[in-house]
Scaffold this active site. Structure first.
Site, mmCIF file in Angstrom:
data_model
loop_
_atom_site.group_PDB
_atom_site.id
_atom_site.type_symbol
_atom_site.label_atom_id
_atom_site.label_comp_id
_atom_site.label_asym_id
_atom_site.label_seq_id
_atom_site.Cartn_x
_atom_site.Cartn_y
_atom_site.Cartn_z
ATOM 1 N N LYS A 41 0.819 -1.200 0.000
ATOM 2 C CA LYS A 41 0.000 0.000 0.000
ATOM 3 C C LYS A 41 0.860 1.261 0.000
ATOM 4 O O LYS A 41 0.391 2.357 -0.311
ATOM 5 C CB LYS A 41 -0.885 0.008 1.267
ATOM 6 N N GLY A 42 2.121 1.089 0.395
ATOM 7 C CA GLY A 42 2.959 2.252 0.726
ATOM 8 C C GLY A 42 3.184 3.246 -0.393
ATOM 9 O O GLY A 42 3.358 4.432 -0.148
ATOM 10 N N GLU A 96 7.983 2.251 -5.790
ATOM 11 C CA GLU A 96 8.001 1.715 -4.422
ATOM 12 C C GLU A 96 8.240 2.855 -3.436
ATOM 13 O O GLU A 96 8.843 3.874 -3.780
ATOM 14 C CB GLU A 96 9.085 0.625 -4.357
ATOM 15 N N ASP A 97 7.769 2.686 -2.220
ATOM 16 C CA ASP A 97 7.925 3.748 -1.227
ATOM 17 C C ASP A 97 9.349 3.862 -0.678
ATOM 18 O O ASP A 97 9.918 4.938 -0.625
ATOM 19 C CB ASP A 97 6.902 3.592 -0.077
ATOM 20 N N ASP A 100 14.856 -0.745 2.082
ATOM 21 C CA ASP A 100 15.621 -0.900 3.328
ATOM 22 C C ASP A 100 16.670 -1.981 3.068
ATOM 23 O O ASP A 100 17.755 -1.693 2.561
ATOM 24 C CB ASP A 100 14.635 -1.235 4.451
ATOM 25 N N PHE A 150 13.193 4.981 11.279
ATOM 26 C CA PHE A 150 11.878 4.537 10.823
ATOM 27 C C PHE A 150 11.067 5.758 10.418
ATOM 28 O O PHE A 150 10.954 6.716 11.180
ATOM 29 C CB PHE A 150 11.149 3.747 11.906
ATOM 30 N N ASP A 157 3.351 3.657 6.430
ATOM 31 C CA ASP A 157 2.621 3.496 7.681
ATOM 32 C C ASP A 157 3.540 3.260 8.874
ATOM 33 O O ASP A 157 4.681 2.841 8.741
ATOM 34 C CB ASP A 157 1.655 2.311 7.587
ATOM 35 N N ARG A 163 -0.636 6.855 7.132
ATOM 36 C CA ARG A 163 -0.347 6.929 5.692
ATOM 37 C C ARG A 163 -0.865 8.235 5.106
ATOM 38 O O ARG A 163 -0.407 8.700 4.066
ATOM 39 C CB ARG A 163 -1.026 5.777 4.946
HETATM 40 P P1 IMP Z 1 13.078 -4.118 2.440
HETATM 41 O O1 IMP Z 1 12.442 -5.325 1.820
HETATM 42 O O2 IMP Z 1 13.880 -4.451 3.659
HETATM 43 O O3 IMP Z 1 13.867 -3.296 1.444
HETATM 44 O O4 IMP Z 1 11.916 -3.215 3.011
HETATM 45 C C1 IMP Z 1 11.091 -2.495 2.179
HETATM 46 C C2 IMP Z 1 9.650 -2.529 2.651
HETATM 47 O O5 IMP Z 1 9.559 -2.451 4.082
HETATM 48 C C3 IMP Z 1 8.924 -1.332 2.093
HETATM 49 O O6 IMP Z 1 8.103 -1.728 1.016
HETATM 50 C C4 IMP Z 1 8.096 -0.831 3.249
HETATM 51 O O7 IMP Z 1 6.792 -1.375 3.149
HETATM 52 C C5 IMP Z 1 8.726 -1.385 4.489
HETATM 53 N N1 IMP Z 1 9.553 -0.381 5.208
HETATM 54 C C6 IMP Z 1 10.897 -0.373 5.315
HETATM 55 N N2 IMP Z 1 11.331 0.661 6.050
HETATM 56 C C7 IMP Z 1 10.215 1.344 6.413
HETATM 57 C C8 IMP Z 1 10.007 2.558 7.196
HETATM 58 O O8 IMP Z 1 10.918 3.231 7.700
HETATM 59 N N3 IMP Z 1 8.710 2.934 7.335
HETATM 60 C C9 IMP Z 1 7.664 2.259 6.797
HETATM 61 N N4 IMP Z 1 7.814 1.143 6.071
HETATM 62 C C10 IMP Z 1 9.074 0.684 5.879
HETATM 63 MG MG MG Z 2 5.997 -1.739 1.063
#
Ligand code: IMP
Ligand code: MG
Length: 173
Positions: A41-42, A96-97, A100, A150, A157, A163
């Protein structure tokens, strides 16, 4: 539990940067068609702002992913919604939002490649590089690189909420 937060990017700063990303995409895809794949949803808020600055021909698709904690594994990813149309031979831009660890975009690329698009690029609003998996690909379009905090708001969210904030905030301690 109490927590504190502070604004990291104002709505004006976000709006300007989103427009700049669109200018880059318009230049890179001039005369071509792109399929934008919004990761729910992000990325819903980011994508709806971004696409209204695009002048190239766009189609839109949506994917929804959720990550869950398995018994022996952390951050396993499950797909709740797949793209609805055939993307074979298309130029795809995944919107993508935040990145990480990079696990999510790696999952998305592997999944989309099975559908044999012509190209797949990633457009992410936020890049938190500190915890990135070794060897993870880089996004092609990045709004802001952020410190390892974060963040929430503007589509992202915090425990399912916030959001709708028009700005991006970071948790502070
Ligand atoms: P990754 O798979 O570790 O790269 O994480 C990416 C996903 O984790 C994103 O699509 C977000 O939904 C969520 N995410 C990672 N960091 C944050 C944050 O600081 N706030 C909110 N959502 C996050
Ligand atoms: Mg996400």
């Amino acid at each position: 539990m109490t927590y504190n937060f502070a604004e990291m990017f104002s709505r004006q700063v976000i709006a300007e940067r989103v427009k700049e990303l669109a200018v880059e995409i318009n230049a890179d895809y001039e005369g071509q068609e792109v399929v934008l794949v919004c990761i729910l949803k992000g990325a819903a808020v980011f994508m709806s702002d971004l696409m209204r600055h695009l002048t190239v021909d766009v189609k839109v698709e949506y994917m929804q992913l959720c990550s869950y904690e398995g018994e022996n594994s952390r951050g396993k990813i499950k797909m709740d919604l797949d793209v609805s149309d055939d993307i074979f031979g298309n130029n795809v831009i995944v919107v993508e939002d935040i990145i990480d660890t990079g696990g999510t975009i790696e999952f998305i690329r592997a999944h989309l490649m099975t559908k044999k698009p012509a190209t797949v690029k990633f457009c992410v609003l936020l890049d938190n590089p500190v915890r990135r998996n070794e060897g993870c690909e880089k996004a092609d379009y990045v709004g802001f690189v952020i410190p390892n905090q974060f963040v929430f708001g503007y589509g992202l969210d915090y425990n399912g909420k916030y959001r709708n904030l028009p700005y991006i905030a970071a948790l502070t301690r």
